[in-house]
Design a protein around this motif. Sequence first.
Motif, PDB file in Angstrom:
ATOM      1  N   GLY A   1      12.280  13.806  -7.327  1.00  0.00           N
ATOM      2  CA  GLY A   1      11.719  14.815  -6.437  1.00  0.00           C
ATOM      3  C   GLY A   1      10.412  14.407  -5.802  1.00  0.00           C
ATOM      4  O   GLY A   1       9.989  15.004  -4.801  1.00  0.00           O
ATOM      5  N   ALA A   2       9.759  13.399  -6.369  1.00  0.00           N
ATOM      6  CA  ALA A   2       8.493  12.935  -5.817  1.00  0.00           C
ATOM      7  C   ALA A   2       8.744  12.025  -4.614  1.00  0.00           C
ATOM      8  O   ALA A   2       9.867  11.565  -4.388  1.00  0.00           O
ATOM      9  CB  ALA A   2       7.698  12.189  -6.882  1.00  0.00           C
ATOM     10  N   VAL A   3       7.698  11.752  -3.855  1.00  0.00           N
ATOM     11  CA  VAL A   3       7.791  10.859  -2.709  1.00  0.00           C
ATOM     12  C   VAL A   3       7.068   9.559  -3.036  1.00  0.00           C
ATOM     13  O   VAL A   3       5.916   9.573  -3.481  1.00  0.00           O
ATOM     14  CB  VAL A   3       7.182  11.503  -1.446  1.00  0.00           C
ATOM     15  CG1 VAL A   3       7.159  10.495  -0.297  1.00  0.00           C
ATOM     16  CG2 VAL A   3       7.969  12.746  -1.050  1.00  0.00           C
ATOM     17  N   VAL A   4       7.763   8.443  -2.830  1.00  0.00           N
ATOM     18  CA  VAL A   4       7.209   7.120  -3.097  1.00  0.00           C
ATOM     19  C   VAL A   4       7.100   6.367  -1.780  1.00  0.00           C
ATOM     20  O   VAL A   4       8.021   6.399  -0.960  1.00  0.00           O
ATOM     21  CB  VAL A   4       8.097   6.330  -4.084  1.00  0.00           C
ATOM     22  CG1 VAL A   4       7.585   4.911  -4.263  1.00  0.00           C
ATOM     23  CG2 VAL A   4       8.145   7.049  -5.432  1.00  0.00           C
ATOM     24  N   ARG A   5       5.990   5.681  -1.587  1.00  0.00           N
ATOM     25  CA  ARG A   5       5.739   4.974  -0.330  1.00  0.00           C
ATOM     26  C   ARG A   5       6.097   3.492  -0.441  1.00  0.00           C
ATOM     27  O   ARG A   5       5.754   2.810  -1.407  1.00  0.00           O
ATOM     28  CB  ARG A   5       4.291   5.130   0.095  1.00  0.00           C
ATOM     29  CG  ARG A   5       3.872   4.296   1.291  1.00  0.00           C
ATOM     30  CD  ARG A   5       2.701   4.906   2.024  1.00  0.00           C
ATOM     31  NE  ARG A   5       3.073   6.160   2.707  1.00  0.00           N
ATOM     32  CZ  ARG A   5       2.280   6.793   3.573  1.00  0.00           C
ATOM     33  NH1 ARG A   5       1.088   6.304   3.867  1.00  0.00           N
ATOM     34  NH2 ARG A   5       2.685   7.909   4.151  1.00  0.00           N
ATOM     35  N   LEU A   6       6.785   2.985   0.590  1.00  0.00           N
ATOM     36  CA  LEU A   6       7.080   1.553   0.736  1.00  0.00           C
ATOM     37  C   LEU A   6       6.314   1.069   1.955  1.00  0.00           C
ATOM     38  O   LEU A   6       6.524   1.560   3.064  1.00  0.00           O
ATOM     39  CB  LEU A   6       8.584   1.333   0.936  1.00  0.00           C
ATOM     40  CG  LEU A   6       9.040  -0.128   1.115  1.00  0.00           C
ATOM     41  CD1 LEU A   6       8.851  -0.911  -0.167  1.00  0.00           C
ATOM     42  CD2 LEU A   6      10.506  -0.173   1.545  1.00  0.00           C
ATOM     43  N   ASP A   7       5.411   0.101   1.746  1.00  0.00           N
ATOM     44  CA  ASP A   7       4.622  -0.393   2.864  1.00  0.00           C
ATOM     45  C   ASP A   7       4.479  -1.908   2.762  1.00  0.00           C
ATOM     46  O   ASP A   7       5.211  -2.560   2.033  1.00  0.00           O
ATOM     47  CB  ASP A   7       3.253   0.313   2.913  1.00  0.00           C
ATOM     48  CG  ASP A   7       2.518   0.239   1.577  1.00  0.00           C
ATOM     49  OD1 ASP A   7       2.900  -0.592   0.720  1.00  0.00           O
ATOM     50  OD2 ASP A   7       1.562   1.010   1.375  1.00  0.00           O
TER      51      ASP A   7
ATOM     52  N   ARG B   1       7.618  -3.182   6.340  1.00  0.00           N
ATOM     53  CA  ARG B   1       7.871  -3.704   7.693  1.00  0.00           C
ATOM     54  C   ARG B   1       9.326  -4.150   7.832  1.00  0.00           C
ATOM     55  O   ARG B   1       9.956  -3.922   8.866  1.00  0.00           O
ATOM     56  CB  ARG B   1       6.926  -4.865   7.979  1.00  0.00           C
ATOM     57  CG  ARG B   1       6.965  -5.372   9.423  1.00  0.00           C
ATOM     58  CD  ARG B   1       5.918  -6.451   9.643  1.00  0.00           C
ATOM     59  NE  ARG B   1       4.594  -6.001   9.219  1.00  0.00           N
ATOM     60  CZ  ARG B   1       3.938  -6.485   8.156  1.00  0.00           C
ATOM     61  NH1 ARG B   1       4.491  -7.428   7.418  1.00  0.00           N
ATOM     62  NH2 ARG B   1       2.751  -6.015   7.840  1.00  0.00           N
ATOM     63  N   HIS B   2       9.834  -4.784   6.782  1.00  0.00           N
ATOM     64  CA  HIS B   2      11.224  -5.239   6.825  1.00  0.00           C
ATOM     65  C   HIS B   2      12.174  -4.043   6.911  1.00  0.00           C
ATOM     66  O   HIS B   2      13.152  -4.061   7.663  1.00  0.00           O
ATOM     67  CB  HIS B   2      11.544  -6.069   5.585  1.00  0.00           C
ATOM     68  CG  HIS B   2      12.900  -6.681   5.595  1.00  0.00           C
ATOM     69  ND1 HIS B   2      13.264  -7.707   6.444  1.00  0.00           N
ATOM     70  CD2 HIS B   2      14.020  -6.398   4.868  1.00  0.00           C
ATOM     71  CE1 HIS B   2      14.521  -8.035   6.235  1.00  0.00           C
ATOM     72  NE2 HIS B   2      15.003  -7.250   5.292  1.00  0.00           N
TER      73      HIS B   2
ATOM     74  N   ARG C   1      15.607  -1.193  10.291  1.00  0.00           N
ATOM     75  CA  ARG C   1      15.580   0.018  11.112  1.00  0.00           C
ATOM     76  C   ARG C   1      16.086   1.245  10.344  1.00  0.00           C
ATOM     77  O   ARG C   1      16.953   1.990  10.813  1.00  0.00           O
ATOM     78  CB  ARG C   1      16.379  -0.185  12.402  1.00  0.00           C
ATOM     79  CG  ARG C   1      15.836  -1.318  13.274  1.00  0.00           C
ATOM     80  CD  ARG C   1      16.525  -1.391  14.616  1.00  0.00           C
ATOM     81  NE  ARG C   1      15.992  -2.484  15.417  1.00  0.00           N
ATOM     82  CZ  ARG C   1      14.872  -2.445  16.137  1.00  0.00           C
ATOM     83  NH1 ARG C   1      14.148  -1.322  16.127  1.00  0.00           N
ATOM     84  NH2 ARG C   1      14.457  -3.478  16.831  1.00  0.00           N
ATOM     85  N   MET C   2      15.536   1.423   9.146  1.00  0.00           N
ATOM     86  CA  MET C   2      15.902   2.572   8.330  1.00  0.00           C
ATOM     87  C   MET C   2      15.384   3.857   8.973  1.00  0.00           C
ATOM     88  O   MET C   2      14.284   3.894   9.547  1.00  0.00           O
ATOM     89  CB  MET C   2      15.307   2.425   6.929  1.00  0.00           C
ATOM     90  CG  MET C   2      15.719   1.146   6.191  1.00  0.00           C
ATOM     91  SD  MET C   2      17.505   0.988   5.949  1.00  0.00           S
ATOM     92  CE  MET C   2      17.832   2.418   4.920  1.00  0.00           C
ATOM     93  N   ASN C   3      16.180   4.913   8.874  1.00  0.00           N
ATOM     94  CA  ASN C   3      15.847   6.205   9.468  1.00  0.00           C
ATOM     95  C   ASN C   3      15.850   7.298   8.405  1.00  0.00           C
ATOM     96  O   ASN C   3      16.475   7.149   7.341  1.00  0.00           O
ATOM     97  CB  ASN C   3      16.863   6.562  10.559  1.00  0.00           C
ATOM     98  CG  ASN C   3      16.773   5.632  11.752  1.00  0.00           C
ATOM     99  OD1 ASN C   3      15.702   5.467  12.333  1.00  0.00           O
ATOM    100  ND2 ASN C   3      17.894   5.011  12.120  1.00  0.00           N
ATOM    101  N   PRO C   4      15.149   8.398   8.658  1.00  0.00           N
ATOM    102  CA  PRO C   4      15.150   9.513   7.707  1.00  0.00           C
ATOM    103  C   PRO C   4      16.576   9.935   7.344  1.00  0.00           C
ATOM    104  O   PRO C   4      17.457  10.017   8.201  1.00  0.00           O
ATOM    105  CB  PRO C   4      14.404  10.616   8.470  1.00  0.00           C
ATOM    106  CG  PRO C   4      13.459   9.859   9.346  1.00  0.00           C
ATOM    107  CD  PRO C   4      14.239   8.653   9.799  1.00  0.00           C
TER     108      PRO C   4
END
Length: 249
Positions: A19-25, A30-31, A37-40
Motif C-alpha cells: 500500500g505504500a509508495v516506493v520511488r524509482l529514480d 531513467r531506464h 516508457r512505463m505509464n501509470p
Amino acid sequence: MTAPVFLIPPDRIVTARVGAVVRLDGAEGRHAVSVKRMNPGEEVVLTDGEGAGLRGAVAAVEGKDVLDVTVAELLSEPEPDVRIVVVQALPKGDRGELAVELMTEVGVDEIVPWQASRCITQWKGERGEKALGKWRATAREAGKQSRRLRFPVVHGAMSTRQVATLLASATLPGVLHEEGAARLASADLPSSGSVVLVVGPEGGVSPDEMDTFTTAGAGAYLLGPSVLRTSTAGIAAASLLLGRSGRWN
C-alpha cells in the motif's frame, strides 16, 4: 507478459510496505521512464538483486527519470540449498560477457573469472578492472531480463591457487574435462552446500593446473560426447545441474 524488473537500493525494499509508495529514480528510473516508457497503471517489479523485491503498479511518472510505484506485494527469493558456482576461464573477445549473460539467465549463483595459463585474454591493471565491470554489468542486466530477484555474484579474477582453495571448500568440486573419467550427469549431487565447477580456456586446462585442482579434491567430469566452446560449456553444465538439483522442477 511478465512485469519488467528494475534495481532499487536495498534500504527502500527493507522499509517498503503493501500500500505504500516506493520511488524509482536515478539511472534505473531513467531506464524505466525514458527507455521502457512505463505509464501509470502498468505493473513492475523492483528488486535489490539480493533476493528481496516488490511488485506493484506505477502510480506516477515525473520528468524523465522518476517513477513512483504503489506496492501490491512483497517478494522474496530464498538462498538455494545448493549454490552453483562456475569458475570461467577468460575467453577471447566478448565471449566472456556472453557466458556471463547465459549463466545468469539459467540461474547460476556465482561466477568466478579465472586467469588460466592458456588464456589468450589477460586481465591486468585498468583493462582488467574494466573487463570485470563489464561482466558485472552484464550479470545485472541479464538478471533483470530473466526476472531474477537474486542476481549472481561475480567475483574478482582468481589465480589457479585461489581457484584450488575455492574447490577445496566446495561440497562437490569438479573440472569439466574432455578426458574426464566420470560423466557430470551421473555425479552425486549434495543436498546442501556448493557445487564448484571449473570451465577451462580454449586451449584446455594445463596438466599442472589439473594436478593442482585434483590435489584440492576436484574430480574431472565429462559433459557429453561433443567438445563445447569455453563460453557455452558453463551454461550447458549449469543447466544440467539445475535440472538435476530440482531447482527447475
